[in-house]
Scaffold this motif. Structure first.
Motif, PDB file in Angstrom:
ATOM      1  N   ASP A  11       0.838  -1.199   0.000  1.00 41.40           N
ATOM      2  CA  ASP A  11       0.000   0.000   0.000  1.00 41.40           C
ATOM      3  C   ASP A  11       0.872   1.249   0.000  1.00 41.40           C
ATOM      4  N   TYR A  12       0.763   2.035  -1.068  1.00 39.11           N
ATOM      5  CA  TYR A  12       1.495   3.308  -1.163  1.00 39.11           C
ATOM      6  C   TYR A  12       0.533   4.503  -1.105  1.00 39.11           C
ATOM      7  N   THR A  13      -0.715   4.256  -0.736  1.00 40.05           N
ATOM      8  CA  THR A  13      -1.675   5.356  -0.687  1.00 40.05           C
ATOM      9  C   THR A  13      -1.519   6.152   0.603  1.00 40.05           C
ATOM     10  N   TRP A  14      -2.157   7.296   0.640  1.00 37.68           N
ATOM     11  CA  TRP A  14      -2.120   8.130   1.840  1.00 37.68           C
ATOM     12  C   TRP A  14      -3.430   8.929   1.917  1.00 37.68           C
ATOM     13  N   GLY A  15      -3.849   9.242   3.135  1.00 36.17           N
ATOM     14  CA  GLY A  15      -4.978  10.134   3.339  1.00 36.17           C
ATOM     15  C   GLY A  15      -6.342   9.532   3.081  1.00 36.17           C
ATOM     16  N   ARG A  16      -6.420   8.247   2.776  1.00 31.79           N
ATOM     17  CA  ARG A  16      -7.718   7.626   2.529  1.00 31.79           C
ATOM     18  C   ARG A  16      -8.304   7.114   3.840  1.00 31.79           C
ATOM     19  N   ALA A  17      -9.623   7.175   3.960  1.00 34.44           N
ATOM     20  CA  ALA A  17     -10.284   6.583   5.133  1.00 34.44           C
ATOM     21  C   ALA A  17     -10.140   5.076   5.008  1.00 34.44           C
ATOM     22  N   SER A  18      -9.279   4.489   5.843  1.00 32.68           N
ATOM     23  CA  SER A  18      -8.807   3.137   5.568  1.00 32.68           C
ATOM     24  C   SER A  18      -9.175   2.102   6.618  1.00 32.68           C
ATOM     25  N   THR A  19     -10.021   2.469   7.591  1.00 31.46           N
ATOM     26  CA  THR A  19     -10.391   1.508   8.620  1.00 31.46           C
ATOM     27  C   THR A  19     -11.767   1.833   9.187  1.00 31.46           C
ATOM     28  N   PHE A  20     -12.466   0.803   9.652  1.00 32.25           N
ATOM     29  CA  PHE A  20     -13.703   1.000  10.391  1.00 32.25           C
ATOM     30  C   PHE A  20     -13.425   1.236  11.875  1.00 32.25           C
ATOM     31  N   PHE A  21     -12.204   0.898  12.311  1.00 30.67           N
ATOM     32  CA  PHE A  21     -11.839   1.039  13.717  1.00 30.67           C
ATOM     33  C   PHE A  21     -11.217   2.415  13.931  1.00 30.67           C
ATOM     34  N   ASP A  22     -12.078   3.435  13.939  1.00 26.51           N
ATOM     35  CA  ASP A  22     -11.624   4.818  13.955  1.00 26.51           C
ATOM     36  C   ASP A  22     -12.562   5.620  14.848  1.00 26.51           C
ATOM     37  N   GLY A  23     -12.075   6.763  15.334  1.00 24.10           N
ATOM     38  CA  GLY A  23     -12.924   7.624  16.152  1.00 24.10           C
ATOM     39  C   GLY A  23     -12.852   7.250  17.620  1.00 24.10           C
ATOM     40  N   GLU A  24     -13.951   7.459  18.339  1.00 25.93           N
ATOM     41  CA  GLU A  24     -14.001   7.181  19.770  1.00 25.93           C
ATOM     42  C   GLU A  24     -14.283   5.694  19.985  1.00 25.93           C
ATOM     43  N   LEU A  25     -13.248   4.945  20.308  1.00 23.55           N
ATOM     44  CA  LEU A  25     -13.346   3.493  20.434  1.00 23.55           C
ATOM     45  C   LEU A  25     -13.235   3.064  21.894  1.00 23.55           C
ATOM     46  N   GLU A  26     -13.861   1.938  22.193  1.00 27.01           N
ATOM     47  CA  GLU A  26     -13.714   1.367  23.533  1.00 27.01           C
ATOM     48  C   GLU A  26     -12.380   0.644  23.673  1.00 27.01           C
ATOM     49  N   HIS A  27     -11.852   0.140  22.556  1.00 28.16           N
ATOM     50  CA  HIS A  27     -10.549  -0.527  22.581  1.00 28.16           C
ATOM     51  C   HIS A  27      -9.959  -0.510  21.175  1.00 28.16           C
ATOM     52  N   VAL A  28      -8.659  -0.657  21.106  1.00 29.50           N
ATOM     53  CA  VAL A  28      -7.958  -0.682  19.823  1.00 29.50           C
ATOM     54  C   VAL A  28      -8.080  -2.075  19.216  1.00 29.50           C
ATOM     55  N   THR A  29      -8.323  -2.137  17.908  1.00 31.96           N
ATOM     56  CA  THR A  29      -8.438  -3.419  17.214  1.00 31.96           C
ATOM     57  C   THR A  29      -7.423  -3.481  16.084  1.00 31.96           C
ATOM     58  N   HIS A  30      -6.671  -4.566  16.035  1.00 29.20           N
ATOM     59  CA  HIS A  30      -5.731  -4.828  14.942  1.00 29.20           C
ATOM     60  C   HIS A  30      -6.190  -6.082  14.213  1.00 29.20           C
ATOM     61  N   ILE A  31      -6.116  -6.088  12.900  1.00 31.24           N
ATOM     62  CA  ILE A  31      -6.437  -7.286  12.133  1.00 31.24           C
ATOM     63  C   ILE A  31      -5.144  -7.902  11.602  1.00 31.24           C
ATOM     64  N   ASP A  32      -5.143  -9.222  11.468  1.00 31.23           N
ATOM     65  CA  ASP A  32      -4.028  -9.901  10.812  1.00 31.23           C
ATOM     66  C   ASP A  32      -4.204  -9.729   9.305  1.00 31.23           C
ATOM     67  N   PHE A  33      -3.247  -9.079   8.686  1.00 30.95           N
ATOM     68  CA  PHE A  33      -3.315  -8.802   7.246  1.00 30.95           C
ATOM     69  C   PHE A  33      -2.092  -9.377   6.529  1.00 30.95           C
ATOM     70  N   SER A  34      -1.507 -10.415   7.141  1.00 29.36           N
ATOM     71  CA  SER A  34      -0.314 -11.027   6.552  1.00 29.36           C
ATOM     72  C   SER A  34      -0.562 -11.464   5.119  1.00 29.36           C
ATOM     73  N   HIS A  35      -1.734 -12.051   4.896  1.00 27.53           N
ATOM     74  CA  HIS A  35      -2.112 -12.542   3.572  1.00 27.53           C
ATOM     75  C   HIS A  35      -3.417 -11.855   3.192  1.00 27.53           C
ATOM     76  N   PRO A  36      -3.333 -10.765   2.425  1.00 28.02           N
ATOM     77  CA  PRO A  36      -4.493  -9.891   2.229  1.00 28.02           C
ATOM     78  C   PRO A  36      -5.628 -10.492   1.412  1.00 28.02           C
ATOM     79  N   TYR A  37      -5.329 -11.511   0.606  1.00 26.86           N
ATOM     80  CA  TYR A  37      -6.356 -12.120  -0.233  1.00 26.86           C
ATOM     81  C   TYR A  37      -6.717 -13.502   0.296  1.00 26.86           C
TER      82      TYR A  37
END
Length: 244
Positions: A105-131
């Protein structure tokens, strides 16, 4: 139900027996176009034109979050994305089809996650194999069935756009290990993963990347290649759906 996202050259799905056009409200605004629900190759499908219909939304302004959210809400259980790309690797000539297995990914400035804003906890997804590997294998089987020449692996470089890349940038991407370059692979793939939607890409090479040909990149040539290639893409999608 399988969702098909059409990119440049695939704003309509010829042969779709349309049953309903859906405008699905989302917390992120409107999707690029109404979702088209119907039958294709004997299967229930959802179709979304990523750039709108007519083709009017540039890659950096696509509302990827609304698109993926709307597809899930409408009943999608998996997503096949069609992307027009430039060829970097020598095997990726114009008209070639590729089912990428990785992306950078070489993009920038795009809204790129649903886990944004006022969250109860931080969420990370495993994206090792994107497809999704199962979807990739099914796409490859459909390509074999249709007698298409294709690459079963490839690294997709997603750039910001809407301009095309410089020749020096393509040299950098090639040095990074990229085989094809496009502008819409991200954040679409990551958002699908966040929604737990299996996601795979069918990429059509429509031009040599900058510096990979002695000719300047012509939009007329790209449109011509899109016209020639999308019929083959539709036949592959039909074979995939018929086999599910």
């Amino acid at each position: 139900m399988i969702a098909l996202i059409g990119g440049s050259g695939l704003t309509e799905l010829d042969g779709l027996e349309l049953s309903e056009s859906l405008v699905v409200p989302t917390p992120y605004g409107d999707s690029s176009a109404p979702l088209l629900k119907g039958r294709y190759a004997g299967r229930d499908v959802l179709f979304l034109a990523r750039h709108g219909h007519p083709h009017r939304i540039p890659p950096h302004q696509v509302n990827y979050r609304a698109n993926l959210w709307a597809l899930r809400e409408a009943g999608a259980c998996a997503v096949i994305a069609v992307n027009a790309v430039g060829g970097i690797h020598p095997a990726m000539g114009s008209g070639h089809l590729c089912v990428p297995h990785q992306l950078i990914d070489y993009t920038w400035g795009r809204a790129s996650t649903f886990f944004d804003g006022e969250l109860e906890h931080v969420t990370h997804i495993d994206f090792s194999h994107p497809y999704d590997e199962s979807l990739r294998e099914r796409l490859c089987q459909a390509l074999h069935q249709c007698g298409q020449t294709f690459s079963a692996r490839g690294v997709y470089a997603c750039t910001q756009g809407p301009r095309l890349e410089t020749a020096a940038e393509i040299i950098r991407l090639e040095r990074d290990g990229c085989d094809i370059v496009g502008m819409t692979g991200m954040p679409e793939a990551a958002l699908a993963r966040e929604l737990e939607l299996p996601y795979a890409c069918l990429a059509l090479v429509v031009n040599p990347a900058a510096g990979k040909s002695t000719q300047l990149i012509s939009m007329a040539d790209i449109e011509s290649e899109l016209g020639r290639g999308m019929g083959r893409v539709r036949s592959v999608l039909a074979a995939l759906l018929a086999a599910l």
